[in-house]
Design a protein around this motif. Structure first.
Motif, PDB file in Angstrom:
ATOM      1  N   GLY A 130       0.842  -1.189   0.000  1.00  0.00           N
ATOM      2  CA  GLY A 130       0.000   0.000   0.000  1.00  0.00           C
ATOM      3  C   GLY A 130       0.876   1.237   0.000  1.00  0.00           C
ATOM      4  N   ALA A 165      -3.436  -2.973   0.280  1.00  0.00           N
ATOM      5  CA  ALA A 165      -3.979  -2.198  -0.843  1.00  0.00           C
ATOM      6  C   ALA A 165      -2.879  -2.036  -1.884  1.00  0.00           C
ATOM      7  CB  ALA A 165      -4.459  -0.841  -0.347  1.00  0.00           C
ATOM      8  N   ARG A 220      -1.788  -9.634  -3.186  1.00  0.00           N
ATOM      9  CA  ARG A 220      -2.584  -9.862  -1.985  1.00  0.00           C
ATOM     10  C   ARG A 220      -2.474 -11.331  -1.543  1.00  0.00           C
ATOM     11  NH1 ARG A 220      -7.837  -6.806  -2.703  1.00  0.00           N
ATOM     12  NH2 ARG A 220      -6.894  -5.054  -1.618  1.00  0.00           N
TER      13      ARG A 220
END
Ligand code: FAD
Ligand code: FES
Ligand code: FES
Lengths: 156, 290
Positions: free
Chosen positions: B221, B256, B269
């Protein structure tokens, strides 16, 4: 200050130079002091062709400022040979075909030199770890590992 | 590539360094190992009118245990972590981390403080320090303040450090006796930033239940991620495969990531999930769990 008077020792000899703040160490070595054995490969801190020893430790000279080396000891590939005698590392690269185009070789040898100073009998694994910041596009590393092993056995 | 012109300063004391930063404010940058800053200046993705090199400031390179903390000097180089007997014997998570940062040549110059201060979510120490619950010591002419690591990373390449502050130390609470930690990174090649990576630090209680779990995620992220939900979930549970599987799922949910040459969002992920499970399993093993 944008200009600096610096003093560095290269392969045992003291040198003085007037340098701009932004001058990279590799340019001091190659363009100002004319030790052109040190190469520039990527210029982006990836390949290790520019490896020299700074106070005994291998570093990428394209990612250090010349002023940062003020008062310090440098060793370049030209410092390996003594009185016309190749250093065992150089002899190893010759005997074991540790180079093809030779572009990575000066950096590879400086990393190998530092490794052997610390560990006189490195395993293949330790050699591969040590040279993992030096890229070679030709040899596939097999013969480089053999060259360094050759030097390890030859060195007192 | 040549950086745009700048003035270079090499202060010999911390006081001098801080005075220079205070004088030049936003126009100055701290230069430590230079392994992130110099490439940026060379590519002209970054600019500074003044570089304040802290490489000659004494007292910023050390690794020691004191007052209940492992203290690491702000300018301690990665190679020093690798060579430290204290780190090798007691802090395997920090050894794991140092060994996968860049390559040995870069690690001869790159510093732990610089790795945090750069604020790059792809750097490896942030996740580890999040897992360890570290604190960052920032020093300015006004004095010293301590920043909890979870408040340190404020955005992409931005941290809580003010322009006149120097990161002088990192403090890690010495883990309780039944503790263990691991850092597991997936990289395409040596010297690449993580496709995904997880730091996990676990302390077990008397009955083998999780007393404390710290989980940090790298390159998942815009900032390094603390997987709070997964940490809370594990608290009080026996760290068996079922619990670890669920914690890993929760950690992956907290990510993210963005698409780049390292992979798609889904892939990254999924890798965060797999690596979290591996890091937790390893951490529990080190802690003496099973
Ligand atoms: C080829 C390559 C591969 C790399 N791979 C990885 C990797 O896999 N994982 C990883 O984590 N990192 C990686 N890095 C980054 C490397 O570890 C950096 O050197 C490190 O993140 C920054 O540390 P530094 O001491 O070099 O900081 P510098 O480059 O000197 O500084 C970086 C930033 O932090 C600030 N800063 C530095 N120290 C302080 C301080 N004490 N107080 C306040 N501000 C400070 C500077 O002002 C600058 O903005 C890689 C770098 C290269 C060149
Ligand atoms: S030229 Fe310095 S690392 Fe490639
Ligand atoms: S010999 Fe050609 S790059 Fe190594």
């Amino acid at each position: 200050m944008a200009e600096h008077k610096i003093r560095v020792t290269v392969n045992g000899t003291a040198h003085e130079a007037e340098v701009e703040s932004r001058l990279l160490l590799v340019h001091l070595i190659r363009d100002v002091l004319r030790f052109t054995g040190t190469h520039i490969g990527c210029d982006t801190t990836h390949c290790g062709a520019c490896t020299v020893l700074l106070d005994g430790e291998p570093i990428k000279s394209c990612t250090v400022l010349a002023v940062q080396a003020d008062g310090r000891q440098l060793m370049t590939v030209e410092g390996l040979e003594k009185d016309g005698q190749l250093h065992p590392i150089q002899e190893g690269f010759w005997e074991k075909h540790g180079l093809q185009c030779g572009y990575c070789t000066p950096g590879m040898m400086m990393t190998a030199y530092a490794l052997l100073q610390q560990n006189g009998n490195p395993s293949e694994d330790e050699i591969r770890q040590a040279i993992s910041g030096n890229l070679c596009r030709c040899t596939g590393y097999m013969n480089i590992v053999k060259s360094i092993r050759y030097a390890a056995e030859k060195l007192p | 590539m040549i950086p745009a012109a700048f003035d270079y300063h090499a202060p010999n004391t911390l006081a001098e360094a801080m005075a220079l930063l205070a004088r030049y404010g936003e126009a100055a940058k701290v230069l430590s190992g230079g392994q992130s800053l110099l490439p940026l200046l060379k590519l002209r993705l970054g600019y500074a009118d003044h570089l304040v090199d802290i490489g000659r400031v004494p007292g910023l390179e050390y690794i020691k245990e004191e007052d209940g903390y492992l203290k690491i000097g702000g300018a301690t180089r990665e190679v020093a972590l690798e060579r430290s007997d204290l780190i090798r014997s007691k802090y395997p998570i920090l050894l794991d981390t140092a060994l996968v940062i860049a390559d040995p040549l870069v690690r001869n110059r790159a510093t732990v403080g610089g790795n945090l201060a750069h604020g790059d979510p792809g750097n490896d120490h942030p996740a580890t320090m999040l897992a360890l619950g570290a604190e960052v010591v920032a020093t300015s002419p006004k004095g010293e303040r301590t920043i909890p690591i979870e408040k340190f990373f404020t955005g992409l390449f931005t941290t809580a450090l003010k322009p006149d502050e120097i990161l002088t130390a990192i403090k890690v609470p010495i883990p309780a006796s039944r503790s263990g930690g691991a850092y597991v990174k997936l990289e395409r090649k040596v010297g690449d930033l993580a496709t995904a990576a997880t730091a996990a630090q676990v302390t077990l209680g008397k009955n083998g239940e999780v007393e404390r779990a710290g989980i940090g995620l790298t390159n998942a992220g815009p900032t390094p991620i603390k997987a709070t939900q997964a940490e809370n979930y594990l608290q009080g549970k026996k760290p068996d495969d079922t619990a670890i599987t669920e914690a890993a799922r929760l950690a992956a949910q907290a990510t993210a990531p963005t698409v780049d040459r390292r992979g798609s969002v889904e892939y990254k992920r999924e890798m965060a999930r797999v690596l979290t499970a591996r890091a937790l399993t390893q951490a529990v093993q080190w802690a003496g769990g099973h």
